[in-house]
Design a protein around this motif. Structure first.
Motif, PDB file in Angstrom:
ATOM      1  N   PRO A  65      12.746  31.671  34.906  1.00  0.00           N
ATOM      2  CA  PRO A  65      12.334  32.266  36.183  1.00  0.00           C
ATOM      3  C   PRO A  65      10.998  32.998  35.967  1.00  0.00           C
ATOM      4  CG  PRO A  65      14.629  32.788  35.691  1.00  0.00           C
ATOM      5  CD  PRO A  65      14.050  32.141  34.462  1.00  0.00           C
ATOM      6  N   PRO A  66      10.167  33.125  36.991  1.00  0.00           N
ATOM      7  CA  PRO A  66       8.833  33.705  36.818  1.00  0.00           C
ATOM      8  C   PRO A  66       8.832  35.067  36.129  1.00  0.00           C
ATOM      9  CG  PRO A  66       9.120  32.944  39.076  1.00  0.00           C
ATOM     10  CD  PRO A  66      10.414  32.729  38.374  1.00  0.00           C
ATOM     11  N   GLU A  67       9.779  35.923  36.476  1.00  0.00           N
ATOM     12  CA  GLU A  67       9.817  37.267  35.888  1.00  0.00           C
ATOM     13  C   GLU A  67      10.075  37.179  34.381  1.00  0.00           C
ATOM     14  OE1 GLU A  67      12.347  36.338  38.263  1.00  0.00           O
ATOM     15  OE2 GLU A  67      10.885  36.699  39.852  1.00  0.00           O
ATOM     16  N   ARG A  68      10.986  36.301  33.978  1.00  0.00           N
ATOM     17  CA  ARG A  68      11.295  36.129  32.559  1.00  0.00           C
ATOM     18  C   ARG A  68      10.137  35.457  31.829  1.00  0.00           C
ATOM     19  NH1 ARG A  68      16.450  33.383  31.128  1.00  0.00           N
ATOM     20  NH2 ARG A  68      15.734  33.959  29.050  1.00  0.00           N
ATOM     21  N   PHE A  69       9.435  34.560  32.518  1.00  0.00           N
ATOM     22  CA  PHE A  69       8.261  33.916  31.940  1.00  0.00           C
ATOM     23  C   PHE A  69       7.216  34.972  31.584  1.00  0.00           C
ATOM     24  CE2 PHE A  69       4.149  31.806  32.161  1.00  0.00           C
ATOM     25  CZ  PHE A  69       4.357  30.650  31.444  1.00  0.00           C
ATOM     26  N   VAL A  70       6.973  35.899  32.504  1.00  0.00           N
ATOM     27  CA  VAL A  70       6.003  36.968  32.265  1.00  0.00           C
ATOM     28  C   VAL A  70       6.481  37.868  31.124  1.00  0.00           C
ATOM     29  CG1 VAL A  70       4.912  39.030  33.270  1.00  0.00           C
ATOM     30  CG2 VAL A  70       5.017  36.895  34.584  1.00  0.00           C
ATOM     31  N   ARG A  71       7.769  38.208  31.111  1.00  0.00           N
ATOM     32  CA  ARG A  71       8.313  39.044  30.025  1.00  0.00           C
ATOM     33  C   ARG A  71       8.200  38.321  28.681  1.00  0.00           C
ATOM     34  NH1 ARG A  71      12.301  40.572  33.846  1.00  0.00           N
ATOM     35  NH2 ARG A  71      13.862  39.217  32.893  1.00  0.00           N
ATOM     36  N   ALA A  72       8.468  37.018  28.668  1.00  0.00           N
ATOM     37  CA  ALA A  72       8.357  36.245  27.433  1.00  0.00           C
ATOM     38  C   ALA A  72       6.903  36.221  26.954  1.00  0.00           C
ATOM     39  CB  ALA A  72       8.875  34.820  27.637  1.00  0.00           C
ATOM     40  N   THR A  73       5.982  36.091  27.886  1.00  0.00           N
ATOM     41  CA  THR A  73       4.564  36.117  27.533  1.00  0.00           C
ATOM     42  C   THR A  73       4.213  37.468  26.918  1.00  0.00           C
ATOM     43  OG1 THR A  73       4.046  34.564  29.315  1.00  0.00           O
ATOM     44  CG2 THR A  73       2.214  35.840  28.419  1.00  0.00           C
ATOM     45  N   ALA A  74       4.677  38.545  27.534  1.00  0.00           N
ATOM     46  CA  ALA A  74       4.407  39.890  27.012  1.00  0.00           C
ATOM     47  C   ALA A  74       4.954  40.042  25.594  1.00  0.00           C
ATOM     48  CB  ALA A  74       5.010  40.948  27.932  1.00  0.00           C
ATOM     49  N   ALA A  75       6.105  39.447  25.334  1.00  0.00           N
ATOM     50  CA  ALA A  75       6.725  39.554  24.014  1.00  0.00           C
ATOM     51  C   ALA A  75       5.914  38.829  22.942  1.00  0.00           C
ATOM     52  CB  ALA A  75       8.149  39.008  24.055  1.00  0.00           C
ATOM     53  N   TRP A  76       5.189  37.792  23.336  1.00  0.00           N
ATOM     54  CA  TRP A  76       4.430  36.997  22.373  1.00  0.00           C
ATOM     55  C   TRP A  76       3.018  37.513  22.143  1.00  0.00           C
ATOM     56  CZ3 TRP A  76       5.761  33.282  19.020  1.00  0.00           C
ATOM     57  CH2 TRP A  76       7.033  32.732  19.164  1.00  0.00           C
ATOM     58  N   LEU A 112       9.516  23.810  39.276  1.00  0.00           N
ATOM     59  CA  LEU A 112       9.626  25.169  38.744  1.00  0.00           C
ATOM     60  C   LEU A 112      10.412  26.060  39.694  1.00  0.00           C
ATOM     61  CD1 LEU A 112       5.964  25.622  37.461  1.00  0.00           C
ATOM     62  CD2 LEU A 112       8.035  25.368  36.064  1.00  0.00           C
ATOM     63  N   PRO A 113      11.021  27.114  39.161  1.00  0.00           N
ATOM     64  CA  PRO A 113      11.737  28.051  40.030  1.00  0.00           C
ATOM     65  C   PRO A 113      10.802  28.705  41.047  1.00  0.00           C
ATOM     66  CG  PRO A 113      12.322  28.420  37.725  1.00  0.00           C
ATOM     67  CD  PRO A 113      11.163  27.451  37.739  1.00  0.00           C
ATOM     68  N   VAL A 114      11.380  29.172  42.121  1.00  0.00           N
ATOM     69  CA  VAL A 114      10.631  29.860  43.174  1.00  0.00           C
ATOM     70  C   VAL A 114       9.874  31.040  42.570  1.00  0.00           C
ATOM     71  CG1 VAL A 114      10.873  31.218  45.288  1.00  0.00           C
ATOM     72  CG2 VAL A 114      12.250  29.165  44.964  1.00  0.00           C
ATOM     73  N   GLY A 115       8.637  31.198  42.974  1.00  0.00           N
ATOM     74  CA  GLY A 115       7.823  32.314  42.513  1.00  0.00           C
ATOM     75  C   GLY A 115       6.662  31.898  41.625  1.00  0.00           C
ATOM     76  N   TYR A 116       6.734  30.698  41.059  1.00  0.00           N
ATOM     77  CA  TYR A 116       5.635  30.242  40.212  1.00  0.00           C
ATOM     78  C   TYR A 116       4.373  29.962  41.020  1.00  0.00           C
ATOM     79  CZ  TYR A 116       7.872  29.913  35.664  1.00  0.00           C
ATOM     80  OH  TYR A 116       8.462  30.218  34.473  1.00  0.00           O
ATOM     81  N   ASP A 117       4.513  29.665  42.293  1.00  0.00           N
ATOM     82  CA  ASP A 117       3.331  29.417  43.112  1.00  0.00           C
ATOM     83  C   ASP A 117       2.372  30.586  43.052  1.00  0.00           C
ATOM     84  OD1 ASP A 117       5.258  30.933  44.524  1.00  0.00           O
ATOM     85  OD2 ASP A 117       4.500  30.263  46.463  1.00  0.00           O
ATOM     86  N   LEU A 118       2.907  31.803  42.996  1.00  0.00           N
ATOM     87  CA  LEU A 118       2.056  32.989  42.919  1.00  0.00           C
ATOM     88  C   LEU A 118       1.391  33.097  41.544  1.00  0.00           C
ATOM     89  CD1 LEU A 118       4.357  35.534  44.767  1.00  0.00           C
ATOM     90  CD2 LEU A 118       2.429  34.216  45.690  1.00  0.00           C
TER      91      LEU A 118
END
Length: 126
Positions: A65-76, A112-118
């Motif tokens: 999900p977009p929120e987890r994608f951003v969190r995963a990016t932050a972790a890396w 992709l899950p809803v929210g990736y458009d943003l």
């Protein structure tokens, strides 16, 4: 149409307001390593080194999900917060969207899950 590596990084560097091309490349590598399906079509439009990141078979099969994608990016990214990771993701994915074109972006967003458009800078009507 494949964008040259330097041009692609220049776009990401400008959008992400990075100080160096190395910072832009770091963001590109982390974000693309987390991207989901339609990899082959998208990879064909990216500079070769970045295309290979998308074609790596070890990546996640299910998009986060977009929120987890951003969190995963932050972790890396060392020292990143969710806010700075969101900035990194948007800088990279909006450049990817420009490179992909409207038709391929439509296919990508459907998978992709809803929210990736943003995150791609392509808000879809609700």
């Amino acid at each position: 149409m494949t964008l040259r590596r330097e041009a692609f990084l220049d776009h990401v560097k400008e959008r992400g307001e990075y100080d160096t091309p190395e910072e832009a490349e770091r963001a590109v590598r982390v974000v693309l390593a987390l991207v989901g399906e339609v990899r082959a079509q998208l990879a064909a439009r990216l500079p070769e080194g970045f295309a290979l990141i998308l074609l790596n078979p070890l990546q996640s099969a299910e998009p986060l999900p977009p929120e987890r994608f951003v969190r995963a990016t932050a972790a890396w990214i060392e020292g990143a917060t969710e806010q700075t990771a969101n900035w990194d993701v948007s800088a990279v994915l909006s450049t990817v969207a420009d490179t992909a074109g409207k038709d391929l972006m439509g296919q990508i967003l459907l998978q992709l899950p809803v929210g990736y458009d943003l995150l791609f800078g392509r808000p879809q009507p609700t």
